[in-house]
Design a protein around this motif. Structure first.
Motif: not given
Length: 470
Positions: A257-280, A317-320
């Protein structure tokens, strides 16, 4: 700043993938076969074969593709162990490989007798003499014919069959353990020692190189390396992905997501990174944050060159990122996410902008009491307002109205005067000036009222109060 990972079952979501569909059909010359077997334990009496379609589909193209072969994962769990027991992809005794050939009816070393086989090694299979190449083609032809005699009982993948491992032309009979491998224990009579890879460590053990081995000719004699077509990857769900040779070692990692939103009282933002191309191949990238209207340490916990690692087969992968709940913050704030220093072969996607949305609880403003009193000798009277609910800055207007006490004679009129509550304040006061008329001998009173609350505020009960001058 906790880093977690999503299993490689997310491969179908890769944007660069094109699905190759293989409909249910009989085996033909030129088809490639995925074979899975167990050397011991659960399923060791069965072979599992999937016709993955013609070899020609792997000879052209430059995009990473996932073959739509049906639910191979369900079949493998059925035959070799489910998650409830020991899953097939965690069993070292479960092995897989791919083989096929063309030119079944060609004579001698005619170039039509082309072999296809996988190897866990990056060392190519070599071209064989006409006799050896033709002999292996004959073995693969027998295995192809035997495929049609297999069973579909209990299987769901449309081009899959199971075989008894003791069948004369079963998959295992041509592997290095089988009777058709000969005394030299060479898979399909040409591939030494094996075309297979063992599982035992999940997806990280499930990558094979696919080679095309044409017959030896004058210009390419026996011993000349075969051609690397690409890599095949079997993930923990049984999805088979092909990476053409031109795409090996290349890919992109980007924010899902290039423009994620998170409520200030919602806890941590879960940032998801996606790899495309060769997964090997394993890959890494660094994640950092940058302030905009949101400030690290005030609105969120900043990251500096946080290393994110993708294992073989991992595509997400995800990063909080911790978000601070700022009580009373009156507006949305934003900060940036940035990727840098991707490992070799990997490119980093564009930045993402995170918006923290303010979550303002409405305030209710009312008088602190229904009555206030003062003495005629007092110069002023303090009228107290209270607020409940929210904590953000708000205001309200207060006015006076005559009763037995008269504006200009007994007190100074107030008309829509603003009373403000600062951040987190729960009490505010309005001071009204009193007069001292000569000859006053009785108690007098006037009223005060509230109106026009600001945004995120309302007037509560009581909305009016009485001020009595004794």
């Amino acid at each position: 700043m906790k880093i977690t990972h999503l299993k490689s079952t997310a491969l179908l979501a890769l944007a660069s993938f094109t699905l190759l569909t293989t409909a249910a059909r009989a085996a033909h010359e030129g088809d490639l076969f995925l074979g899975v077997r167990a050397t011991s334990g659960v399923g060791s009496n069965k072979d599992y074969l999937v016709n993955i379609g013609p070899a020609s589909q792997f000879e052209t193209g430059s995009s990473v593709t996932t073959l739509n072969l049906g639910d191979i994962g369900a079949d493998l769990s059925f035959l070799f162990g489910s998650v409830a027991t020991t899953p097939w992809y965690n069993r070292a005794e479960v092995q897989w490989g791919i083989a096929g050939a063309t030119g079944f009816n060609d004579l001698g070393s005619i170039p039509g007798k082309t072999l296809y086989a996988t190897s866990v090694s990056s060392t190519p299979w070599e071209r064989k003499s006409g006799t050896a190449q033709g002999g292996t083609t004959t073995l693969i032809s027998s295995m192809t014919t035997a495929f049609d005699d297999g069973s579909t009982i209990g299987l769901v993948a449309p081009t899959a069959k199971s075989q008894d491992s003791t069948s004369i032309n079963s998959w295992v009979s041509y592997t290095s353990d089988g009777p058709n491998s000969g005394n030299a224990h060479i898979a399909f009579g040409a591939f030494n020692p094996s075309i297979e890879a063992a599982f035992g460590n999940g997806a990280a053990s499930s990558v094979l190189n696919l080679y095309q081995i044409r017959p030896a000719t004058g210009g390419s004699p026996a011993g000349t390396p075969g051609d690397l077509l690409g890599r095949l990857f079997l993930n923990n769900s049984g999805q088979l992905t092909f990476v053409p040779a031109a795409a090996i070692g290349a890919g992109t990692v980007a924010f899902t997501a290039t423009a994620p939103t998170v409520a200030e009282n919602a806890g941590p933002l879960v940032v998801t990174l996606t790899r495309t191309g060769d997964p090997t191949f394993a890959a890494t990238v660094e994640l950092s944050t940058a302030d905009d209207t949101a400030l690290a340490g005030t609105d969120y916990t900043g990251l500096t060159s946080q290393l994110v690692s993708f294992g073989v087969g991992e595509t997400q992968k995800t990063v909080n990122v911790a978000i601070t709940n700022r009580n009373g913050a009156a507006s949305d704030r934003s900060f940036a996410l940035h990727l840098a220093n991707p490992s070799a072969g990997l490119s980093a996607g564009s930045d993402a902008t995170v918006t923290i949305t303010a979550q303002i609880t409405p305030s209710v403003i009312q008088f602190g009491s229904a009555t206030f009193t003062a003495h005629e000798v007092d110069n002023t009277v303090d009228v107290t307002l209270t607020r409940t609910g929210g904590t953000s800055p708000v205001d309200v207007q207060i006015s006076t109205a005559n009763g037995t006490a008269l504006a200009g004679t007994d007190y100074t009129t107030v008309n829509n005067a603003t009373v403000s509550f600062s951040l987190n304040a729960t009490i505010a006061t309005k001071t009204i000036t009193l007069s001292h008329p000569v000859g006053n001998t009785t108690n007098k009173s006037f009223t005060v009222s509230l109106a026009n609350p600001s945004t995120n505020a309302s007037v509560g009960t009581p909305p009016t109060a009485t001020v009595t001058i004794l």
